[in-house]
Design a protein around this motif. Sequence first.
Motif, PDB file in Angstrom:
ATOM      1  N   UNK A 209       0.874  -1.230  -0.023  1.00 22.96           N
ATOM      2  CA  UNK A 209       0.099   0.057   0.003  1.00 22.96           C
ATOM      3  C   UNK A 209       0.785   1.186  -0.030  1.00 22.96           C
ATOM      4  N   UNK A 210       2.287   1.110  -0.271  1.00 28.16           N
ATOM      5  CA  UNK A 210       3.068   2.335  -0.296  1.00 28.16           C
ATOM      6  C   UNK A 210       3.361   2.508  -1.780  1.00 28.16           C
ATOM      7  N   UNK A 211       3.070   3.660  -2.225  1.00 27.45           N
ATOM      8  CA  UNK A 211       3.280   3.976  -3.736  1.00 27.45           C
ATOM      9  C   UNK A 211       4.347   4.986  -3.771  1.00 27.45           C
ATOM     10  N   UNK A 212       5.285   4.875  -4.826  1.00 24.38           N
ATOM     11  CA  UNK A 212       6.249   5.936  -5.179  1.00 24.38           C
ATOM     12  C   UNK A 212       5.586   7.099  -6.247  1.00 24.38           C
ATOM     13  N   UNK A 213       4.567   6.638  -6.916  1.00 22.56           N
ATOM     14  CA  UNK A 213       3.897   7.521  -7.935  1.00 22.56           C
ATOM     15  C   UNK A 213       2.598   7.898  -7.305  1.00 22.56           C
ATOM     16  N   UNK A 214       2.417   9.254  -6.641  1.00 21.52           N
ATOM     17  CA  UNK A 214       1.277   9.745  -6.079  1.00 21.52           C
ATOM     18  C   UNK A 214       0.329  10.312  -7.371  1.00 21.52           C
ATOM     19  N   UNK A 215      -0.734  10.076  -7.432  1.00 18.99           N
ATOM     20  CA  UNK A 215      -1.459  10.676  -8.457  1.00 18.99           C
ATOM     21  C   UNK A 215      -2.848  10.980  -8.187  1.00 18.99           C
ATOM     22  N   UNK A 216      -3.320  12.044  -8.227  1.00 15.18           N
ATOM     23  CA  UNK A 216      -4.767  12.306  -7.939  1.00 15.18           C
ATOM     24  C   UNK A 216      -4.973  13.762  -8.148  1.00 15.18           C
ATOM     25  N   UNK A 217      -5.974  14.207  -7.304  1.00 12.93           N
ATOM     26  CA  UNK A 217      -6.325  15.905  -7.762  1.00 12.93           C
ATOM     27  C   UNK A 217      -6.378  16.508  -6.225  1.00 12.93           C
ATOM     28  N   UNK A 218      -5.685  17.552  -6.076  1.00 11.75           N
ATOM     29  CA  UNK A 218      -5.586  18.338  -4.880  1.00 11.75           C
ATOM     30  C   UNK A 218      -6.814  18.767  -4.384  1.00 11.75           C
ATOM     31  N   UNK A 219      -7.121  18.604  -3.242  1.00 14.71           N
ATOM     32  CA  UNK A 219      -8.527  19.068  -2.622  1.00 14.71           C
ATOM     33  C   UNK A 219      -9.214  17.974  -2.359  1.00 14.71           C
ATOM     34  N   UNK A 220      -8.807  16.775  -3.140  1.00 20.05           N
ATOM     35  CA  UNK A 220      -9.576  15.365  -2.876  1.00 20.05           C
ATOM     36  C   UNK A 220      -8.790  14.333  -2.335  1.00 20.05           C
ATOM     37  N   UNK A 221      -7.583  14.468  -2.341  1.00 20.99           N
ATOM     38  CA  UNK A 221      -6.535  13.356  -1.902  1.00 20.99           C
ATOM     39  C   UNK A 221      -6.582  13.158  -0.448  1.00 20.99           C
ATOM     40  N   UNK A 222      -6.771  12.052  -0.004  1.00 20.64           N
ATOM     41  CA  UNK A 222      -6.596  11.778   1.341  1.00 20.64           C
ATOM     42  C   UNK A 222      -5.241  12.229   2.025  1.00 20.64           C
ATOM     43  N   UNK A 223      -4.855  12.625   3.283  1.00 24.79           N
ATOM     44  CA  UNK A 223      -3.816  13.196   3.632  1.00 24.79           C
ATOM     45  C   UNK A 223      -2.676  11.926   3.689  1.00 24.79           C
ATOM     46  N   UNK A 224      -3.045  10.812   4.059  1.00 25.90           N
ATOM     47  CA  UNK A 224      -1.980   9.764   4.243  1.00 25.90           C
ATOM     48  C   UNK A 224      -1.682   9.375   3.039  1.00 25.90           C
ATOM     49  N   UNK A 225      -1.986   9.449   1.945  1.00 25.86           N
ATOM     50  CA  UNK A 225      -1.973   9.290   0.613  1.00 25.86           C
ATOM     51  C   UNK A 225      -0.857  10.374  -0.018  1.00 25.86           C
ATOM     52  N   UNK A 226      -1.561  11.744   0.161  1.00 30.36           N
ATOM     53  CA  UNK A 226      -0.749  12.891  -0.511  1.00 30.36           C
ATOM     54  C   UNK A 226       0.514  12.850   0.123  1.00 30.36           C
ATOM     55  N   UNK A 227       0.683  12.767   1.505  1.00 31.63           N
ATOM     56  CA  UNK A 227       1.980  13.095   2.232  1.00 31.63           C
ATOM     57  C   UNK A 227       3.090  11.796   2.332  1.00 31.63           C
ATOM     58  N   UNK A 228       2.179  10.405   2.511  1.00 32.98           N
ATOM     59  CA  UNK A 228       3.038   9.304   2.601  1.00 32.98           C
ATOM     60  C   UNK A 228       3.076   8.389   1.684  1.00 32.98           C
ATOM     61  N   UNK A 229       1.982   8.401   0.639  1.00 37.14           N
ATOM     62  CA  UNK A 229       1.699   7.667  -0.373  1.00 37.14           C
ATOM     63  C   UNK A 229       1.278   6.423   0.103  1.00 37.14           C
ATOM     64  N   UNK A 230       0.682   6.180   1.367  1.00 36.40           N
ATOM     65  CA  UNK A 230      -0.114   5.310   1.621  1.00 36.40           C
ATOM     66  C   UNK A 230      -1.402   5.007   1.039  1.00 36.40           C
ATOM     67  N   UNK A 231      -1.557   4.045   0.286  1.00 34.87           N
ATOM     68  CA  UNK A 231      -2.928   3.971  -0.499  1.00 34.87           C
ATOM     69  C   UNK A 231      -3.645   3.088  -0.317  1.00 34.87           C
ATOM     70  N   UNK A 232      -4.960   2.948   0.412  1.00 33.05           N
ATOM     71  CA  UNK A 232      -6.058   2.116   0.562  1.00 33.05           C
ATOM     72  C   UNK A 232      -7.260   2.493  -0.062  1.00 33.05           C
ATOM     73  N   UNK A 233      -8.179   1.737  -0.085  1.00 37.78           N
ATOM     74  CA  UNK A 233      -9.527   2.028  -0.379  1.00 37.78           C
ATOM     75  C   UNK A 233     -10.155   3.447   0.165  1.00 37.78           C
ATOM     76  N   UNK A 234      -9.650   3.406   1.568  1.00 41.30           N
ATOM     77  CA  UNK A 234     -10.028   4.548   2.364  1.00 41.30           C
ATOM     78  C   UNK A 234      -9.653   5.903   1.672  1.00 41.30           C
TER      79      UNK A 234
END
Length: 394
Positions: A209-234
Amino acid sequence: MRCFPSIHCSCRKVNQLLFIRHRLSRTPFLSQMHLPTGSFSLRQIKAATRNFDPENKIGEGGFGPVYKGILPDGSMIAVKQLSSKSKQGNREFVNEIGMISALQHPNLVRLFGCCIEGNQLLLIYEYMENNSLARALFGPEGLRLNLDWQTRRKICIGIARGLAYLHEESRLKIVHRDIKTTNVLLDKDLNAKISDFGLAKLDEEENTHISTRIAGTMGYMAPEYATRGHLTEKADVYSFGVVALEIVSGKSNAKYLPKDDYIYLLDWACVLQEKGTLLDLVDPALGTNFSIEEAQQMLNLGLLCTNQSPTLRPAMSTVVSMLEGHTPVPVPTMKVNRTESMELRFRAIETPSWDGDSQAVSMGAHMANSSFSIQSSKEDLFRSTTSRLLDDFG
Ligand SMILES: Nc1ncnc2c1ncn2[C@@H]1O[C@H](COP(=O)(O)OP(=O)(O)OP(=O)(O)O)[C@@H](O)[C@H]1O
């Protein structure tokens, strides 16, 4: 910067598509997927869109322009044209084909097929008469829709059902990664359908669940994903929460104010929640024509879904159950983090300045190229598979 191969004009592409089909069907992990059976010829698409007549252009996204078209049998289509200048490109094109072909649900936009011919890479979708939720809520006068309360609720439930399917019900567990109002389309009856699977990722058990390539749109990205690349369905649950708040308030999560201060709808919601006046967030355009109980529920749910802690966000099936009234929505207990910048934003909030959305500045900056430093990294299988395919692709 990511680099995308330019598109060459040759029938080699057709062979490459056949090759991709072949490779996808032989990739054990992806063998459950089937590429769209509908292969369109460029001639058919040119006839349908009147040779990509600018009058038929209905939108522009990261892939390039989107055109409306009509097939000889009278059915309407939307044609996404991968522009050679696209910042997204072939990788996401292949991803979109692979992902969406494997999925079928009333709240996901249907992919009819694709066309890879000449210098064209095209995706052909069902046409959504009422365009995007973003345009319906924040579009300019004349294009914006007067969505009544029941319709807003129906849209919210539709998005939740689509996400519950992606996360929990489909054969492939998928994190969409880019849930936002422009990626929710509305059909002629204003049913919501999730679109744009270019960034979607398979959620595998062995994935770190750790990704080096962060992708998404600002304003909608979960903080743990935007800052640490931690990606889950949450992460999708968080984005859904933002969209739910936007639907109730009729306001975009990002609004540009004089003095270059950004005010976030989410921050405002937290302030109102603390003050006990969360209902003030309801879109004034609704007047008194809304259910106070349902609005309170949807706002609470929006805050619950945007909890800083992913584990405290509900699963999407629970969200559906809450929206349908089968499960009570707990009152969120969010604390506003009073940083200096928040104080600035508070001042802006105290001076109400929501004057419609005509001057709203889009915060849709894509972060695919961001260089966050992330400690651990593991390429997920799907990504490496599509990368290999793309290497072969050109
Ligand atoms: N199936 C469709 N029916 C009707 N309109 C569509 C359809 N697909 C896309 N559009 C319109 O085209 C616009 C661009 O869509 P697209 O999915 O390419 O990009 P986006 O989601 O808006 O942005 P990005 O690619 O940057 O995330 C949409 O906002 C919508 O207005």
